[in-house]
Design a protein around this motif. Structure first.
Motif, PDB file in Angstrom:
ATOM      1  N   PHE A  37       0.979  -1.052   0.025  1.00  0.00           N
ATOM      2  CA  PHE A  37       0.402   0.074  -0.186  1.00  0.00           C
ATOM      3  C   PHE A  37       0.619   1.457  -0.348  1.00  0.00           C
ATOM      4  O   PHE A  37       2.133   1.079   0.117  1.00  0.00           O
ATOM      5  CB  PHE A  37      -1.196   0.500   1.365  1.00  0.00           C
ATOM      6  CG  PHE A  37      -0.078   0.134   2.247  1.00  0.00           C
ATOM      7  CD1 PHE A  37       0.183   1.075   3.162  1.00  0.00           C
ATOM      8  CD2 PHE A  37      -0.458  -1.167   3.014  1.00  0.00           C
ATOM      9  CE1 PHE A  37       0.861   0.848   4.764  1.00  0.00           C
ATOM     10  CE2 PHE A  37       0.281  -1.435   4.594  1.00  0.00           C
ATOM     11  CZ  PHE A  37       0.795  -0.150   5.035  1.00  0.00           C
ATOM     12  N   THR A  38       0.129   2.014  -0.133  1.00  0.00           N
ATOM     13  CA  THR A  38       0.970   3.789   0.211  1.00  0.00           C
ATOM     14  C   THR A  38       0.073   4.736   1.078  1.00  0.00           C
ATOM     15  O   THR A  38      -0.869   4.605   0.774  1.00  0.00           O
ATOM     16  CB  THR A  38       1.011   4.479  -1.920  1.00  0.00           C
ATOM     17  OG1 THR A  38       1.274   3.680  -2.276  1.00  0.00           O
ATOM     18  CG2 THR A  38       1.537   5.726  -1.777  1.00  0.00           C
ATOM     19  N   SER A  41      -0.998   7.575   2.925  1.00  0.00           N
ATOM     20  CA  SER A  41      -1.783   8.891   2.396  1.00  0.00           C
ATOM     21  C   SER A  41      -2.462   9.084   3.242  1.00  0.00           C
ATOM     22  O   SER A  41      -3.015   8.764   4.697  1.00  0.00           O
ATOM     23  CB  SER A  41      -2.767   8.770   1.352  1.00  0.00           C
ATOM     24  OG  SER A  41      -3.316   8.075   1.331  1.00  0.00           O
ATOM     25  N   GLY A  76      -6.005  10.373   4.347  1.00  0.00           N
ATOM     26  CA  GLY A  76      -7.181  10.681   3.945  1.00  0.00           C
ATOM     27  C   GLY A  76      -8.098  12.023   4.702  1.00  0.00           C
ATOM     28  O   GLY A  76      -8.115  11.831   5.875  1.00  0.00           O
ATOM     29  N   ILE A 100      -3.873   6.706   5.965  1.00  0.00           N
ATOM     30  CA  ILE A 100      -4.701   5.537   5.562  1.00  0.00           C
ATOM     31  C   ILE A 100      -3.756   4.218   4.501  1.00  0.00           C
ATOM     32  O   ILE A 100      -2.684   5.616   3.835  1.00  0.00           O
ATOM     33  CB  ILE A 100      -5.676   6.423   4.798  1.00  0.00           C
ATOM     34  CG1 ILE A 100      -5.899   7.451   3.587  1.00  0.00           C
ATOM     35  CG2 ILE A 100      -6.928   6.911   5.545  1.00  0.00           C
ATOM     36  CD1 ILE A 100      -6.433   7.058   2.266  1.00  0.00           C
ATOM     37  N   ASP A 115      -3.515   3.112   1.079  1.00  0.00           N
ATOM     38  CA  ASP A 115      -4.693   3.427  -0.474  1.00  0.00           C
ATOM     39  C   ASP A 115      -3.810   2.237  -0.686  1.00  0.00           C
ATOM     40  O   ASP A 115      -2.542   2.779  -1.593  1.00  0.00           O
ATOM     41  CB  ASP A 115      -3.251   4.741  -0.460  1.00  0.00           C
ATOM     42  CG  ASP A 115      -4.034   5.014  -2.128  1.00  0.00           C
ATOM     43  OD1 ASP A 115      -5.743   4.661  -2.109  1.00  0.00           O
ATOM     44  OD2 ASP A 115      -4.337   6.092  -2.450  1.00  0.00           O
ATOM     45  N   SER A 116      -5.356   1.672  -1.230  1.00  0.00           N
ATOM     46  CA  SER A 116      -4.533   0.089  -1.930  1.00  0.00           C
ATOM     47  C   SER A 116      -5.756  -0.986  -1.514  1.00  0.00           C
ATOM     48  O   SER A 116      -6.743   0.011  -1.593  1.00  0.00           O
ATOM     49  CB  SER A 116      -3.736  -0.800  -1.918  1.00  0.00           C
ATOM     50  OG  SER A 116      -4.278  -1.323  -0.984  1.00  0.00           O
ATOM     51  N   ASN A 118      -8.632   0.226   5.476  1.00  0.00           N
ATOM     52  CA  ASN A 118      -7.890   1.399   5.181  1.00  0.00           C
ATOM     53  C   ASN A 118      -7.100   2.670   6.503  1.00  0.00           C
ATOM     54  O   ASN A 118      -6.225   3.440   5.516  1.00  0.00           O
ATOM     55  CB  ASN A 118      -9.316   2.343   4.631  1.00  0.00           C
ATOM     56  CG  ASN A 118      -8.720   2.778   3.023  1.00  0.00           C
ATOM     57  OD1 ASN A 118      -7.759   2.325   2.485  1.00  0.00           O
ATOM     58  ND2 ASN A 118      -9.779   3.805   3.295  1.00  0.00           N
TER      59      ASN A 118
END
Length: 131
Positions: A86-87, A89, A91, A98, A100-101, A106
């Motif tokens: 995941f990346t 980031s 939210g 979060i 992000d994937s 989340n």
């Protein structure tokens, strides 16, 4: 709580830890290389305007190697035979960090008991960042 930042320098195309932020002049200072902690090596200071960098804020989480996880980092996770990438980031709707994937969770905080490893970031050597 102390807020830590890294920056991606758009000119040098590198990510570095921030040494100083000058809000009055809208400038940041960072070392040009990763030898800042080594007392026997000389390291050049780089000054950049806020428009010349992308700020990456710390999440406060640490990966399995003790590295601090920052916004824009790409992480590998594993637990009980399940794994993914995941990346990181922030939210803006949830006001939380979060993952992000297509992962099950989340909220990045849900991964604190998982095996986490930083494997890169979205800026250095990536086709994700295009100017």
């Amino acid at each position: 709580m102390l807020v830590k930042f890294k920056v991606f320098d758009k000119q040098l195309k590198i990510v570095r830890e921030v040494k100083n932020i000058d809000y009055e002049n809208s400038e940041i200072l960072f070392y040009s290389d990763n030898n800042a902690e080594k007392k026997d090596r000389c390291s050049l200071d780089v000054f950049r305007g806020f428009d010349d960098v992308i700020f990456m804020m710390s999440t406060g989480l640490i990966d399995k190697d003790g590295a601090e996880i920052f916004e824009g980092d790409i992480c590998y996770w594993e637990k009980s035979g399940f794994r993914g990438i995941f990346t990181v980031s922030f939210g803006t709707e949830s006001l939380k960090w979060i993952a992000d994937s297509n992962c099950k969770f989340n909220n990045l905080g849900d991964y604190k008991d998982y095996y986490l490893k930083i494997i890169g970031n979205v800026y250095e050597g990536s086709q994700l960042y295009q100017e």
